[in-house]
Design a protein around this motif. Structure first.
Motif, PDB file in Angstrom:
ATOM      1  N   ALA A 115       0.825  -1.221   0.144  1.00  8.50           N
ATOM      2  CA  ALA A 115       0.176   0.004   0.145  1.00  8.50           C
ATOM      3  C   ALA A 115       0.852   1.284   0.056  1.00  8.50           C
ATOM      4  CB  ALA A 115      -0.760   0.049   1.121  1.00  8.50           C
ATOM      5  N   ALA A 116       1.967   1.182   0.679  1.00  5.01           N
ATOM      6  CA  ALA A 116       2.831   2.259   0.465  1.00  5.01           C
ATOM      7  C   ALA A 116       3.809   2.644  -0.694  1.00  5.01           C
ATOM      8  CB  ALA A 116       3.943   2.026   1.755  1.00  5.01           C
ATOM      9  N   GLN A 117       3.639   1.677  -1.617  1.00  2.00           N
ATOM     10  CA  GLN A 117       4.258   1.772  -2.773  1.00  2.00           C
ATOM     11  C   GLN A 117       3.271   2.106  -3.889  1.00  2.00           C
ATOM     12  OE1 GLN A 117       6.207  -2.078  -3.177  1.00  2.00           O
ATOM     13  NE2 GLN A 117       7.703  -1.670  -1.633  1.00  2.00           N
ATOM     14  N   LEU A 118       2.826   3.281  -4.068  1.00  2.00           N
ATOM     15  CA  LEU A 118       1.972   3.887  -4.960  1.00  2.00           C
ATOM     16  C   LEU A 118       3.091   4.155  -5.959  1.00  2.00           C
ATOM     17  CD1 LEU A 118      -0.503   5.503  -2.757  1.00  2.00           C
ATOM     18  CD2 LEU A 118      -0.795   3.324  -4.111  1.00  2.00           C
ATOM     19  N   ILE A 128      10.448   5.636 -18.358  1.00  2.00           N
ATOM     20  CA  ILE A 128       9.573   4.421 -17.836  1.00  2.00           C
ATOM     21  C   ILE A 128      10.460   3.447 -17.118  1.00  2.00           C
ATOM     22  CG2 ILE A 128       8.055   2.419 -18.140  1.00  2.00           C
ATOM     23  CD1 ILE A 128       6.471   4.276 -20.095  1.00  2.00           C
ATOM     24  N   PHE A 129      11.616   3.134 -17.952  1.00  2.00           N
ATOM     25  CA  PHE A 129      12.384   1.799 -17.321  1.00  2.00           C
ATOM     26  C   PHE A 129      13.611   2.383 -16.682  1.00  2.00           C
ATOM     27  CE2 PHE A 129       9.936  -0.004 -20.927  1.00  2.00           C
ATOM     28  CZ  PHE A 129       9.159  -0.745 -20.305  1.00  2.00           C
ATOM     29  N   ARG A 130      14.000   3.576 -16.570  1.00  2.00           N
ATOM     30  CA  ARG A 130      15.125   4.255 -15.939  1.00  2.00           C
ATOM     31  C   ARG A 130      14.768   4.243 -14.362  1.00  2.00           C
ATOM     32  NH1 ARG A 130      17.088   9.305 -18.249  1.00  2.00           N
ATOM     33  NH2 ARG A 130      15.890   8.890 -20.375  1.00  2.00           N
ATOM     34  N   LYS A 131      13.607   4.710 -14.056  1.00  2.00           N
ATOM     35  CA  LYS A 131      13.609   5.004 -12.494  1.00  2.00           C
ATOM     36  C   LYS A 131      12.177   4.603 -12.082  1.00  2.00           C
ATOM     37  CE  LYS A 131      14.015   8.749  -9.068  1.00  2.00           C
ATOM     38  NZ  LYS A 131      14.009   9.987  -8.842  1.00  2.00           N
ATOM     39  N   GLN A 132      11.782   4.031 -11.095  1.00  2.00           N
ATOM     40  CA  GLN A 132      10.123   4.117 -10.646  1.00  2.00           C
ATOM     41  C   GLN A 132      10.178   5.308  -9.548  1.00  2.00           C
ATOM     42  OE1 GLN A 132       9.908   0.078  -9.331  1.00  2.00           O
ATOM     43  NE2 GLN A 132       8.841  -0.663 -11.133  1.00  2.00           N
ATOM     44  N   ASP A 133       9.179   6.079  -9.798  1.00  2.00           N
ATOM     45  CA  ASP A 133       8.987   7.040  -8.704  1.00  2.00           C
ATOM     46  C   ASP A 133       7.740   6.944  -8.044  1.00  2.00           C
ATOM     47  OD1 ASP A 133      11.027   8.954  -9.881  1.00  2.00           O
ATOM     48  OD2 ASP A 133       9.665   9.070 -11.700  1.00  2.00           O
ATOM     49  N   ASP A 134       7.728   7.129  -6.753  1.00  2.00           N
ATOM     50  CA  ASP A 134       6.621   7.096  -5.978  1.00  2.00           C
ATOM     51  C   ASP A 134       5.778   8.247  -5.962  1.00  2.00           C
ATOM     52  OD1 ASP A 134       7.890   8.789  -4.194  1.00  2.00           O
ATOM     53  OD2 ASP A 134       8.547   7.326  -2.586  1.00  2.00           O
ATOM     54  N   ILE A 135       4.717   8.233  -5.019  1.00  2.00           N
ATOM     55  CA  ILE A 135       3.748   9.221  -5.121  1.00  2.00           C
ATOM     56  C   ILE A 135       4.358  10.669  -4.761  1.00  2.00           C
ATOM     57  CG2 ILE A 135       2.782   8.819  -2.875  1.00  2.00           C
ATOM     58  CD1 ILE A 135       0.757   9.767  -5.964  1.00  2.00           C
ATOM     59  N   LEU A 136       5.129  10.479  -3.850  1.00  2.00           N
ATOM     60  CA  LEU A 136       5.886  11.712  -3.427  1.00  2.00           C
ATOM     61  C   LEU A 136       6.752  12.578  -4.379  1.00  2.00           C
ATOM     62  CD1 LEU A 136       6.743  10.694   0.248  1.00  2.00           C
ATOM     63  CD2 LEU A 136       5.048  12.107  -0.438  1.00  2.00           C
TER      64      LEU A 136
END
Length: 180
Positions: A115-118, A128-136
């Motif tokens: 749930a914390a990984q939105l 898209i494939f370089r870095k996964q960004d979270d909601i913050l």
């Protein structure tokens, strides 16, 4: 007279041999149908929960059977196991469907894993494939592009829409004071 007793024995053997075929529709369909209609007409949430959960589980079991029909054929005990499972889910002494909801479905629904990984998908397809960004990170990027005031306006608008949706979902169906 002897042949009459033989016929009764044959009938009893046929009934016992096909007990699962005869009992399963009564236990898994007829009784739940009747109980579901009764639940609709009461104001209790617990019976609604029991029967809605039952029908979800019944659908999942049916989908499982349809998907794995060839495999299930290898297990002659499956119909009896299913009958026992259906009895546990349906019979008021056990309220198995409500138990499954309370102990498995509700905790998962209220606290989904990760749930914390939105994650969001960046607009720039190259990233898209370089870095996964979270909601913050997404919020920070939005503030950088549009400013703090625009971000606050967006949050206020989303909050207002959520409150409107919550207020509009309280509608009545059969009875003036029965809220769904």
């Amino acid at each position: 007279m002897g042949s009459s007793s033989g016929n009764n024995d044959n009938f009893l053997q046929v009934v016992l041999k096909n007990f699962d075929i005869l009992a399963l529709p009564l236990i898994s369909l007829l009784y739940p149908l009747h109980a579901s209609i009764k639940a609709i007409e009461t104001k209790s949430r617990s019976d609604d929960q029991q029967w809605l959960t039952y029908w979800v589980l019944y659908s999942m079991i049916t989908l499982f059977e349809l998907t794995f029909a060839r495999l299930i054929e290898w297990f002659p005990i499956w119909p009896y196991g299913k009958l026992i499972l259906m009895c546990w889910l349906v019979l008021p002494q056990f309220n198995g469907a409500a138990y499954v909801y309370k102990h498995y479905i509700r905790p998962y629904y209220m606290n989904p894993p990760h749930a914390a990984q939105l994650w969001y998908i960046p607009r720039n397809k190259n990233n898209i494939f370089r870095k996964q960004d979270d909601i913050l990170t997404a919020a920070e990027k939005y503030i950088e592009q549009h400013g703090t005031q625009e971000f606050e306006r967006l949050i206020t608008k989303a909050d207002r829409e959520a409150r409107t949706r919550r207020n509009n979902n309280n509608y009545t169906i059969f009875d003036d004071d029965y809220m769904y």
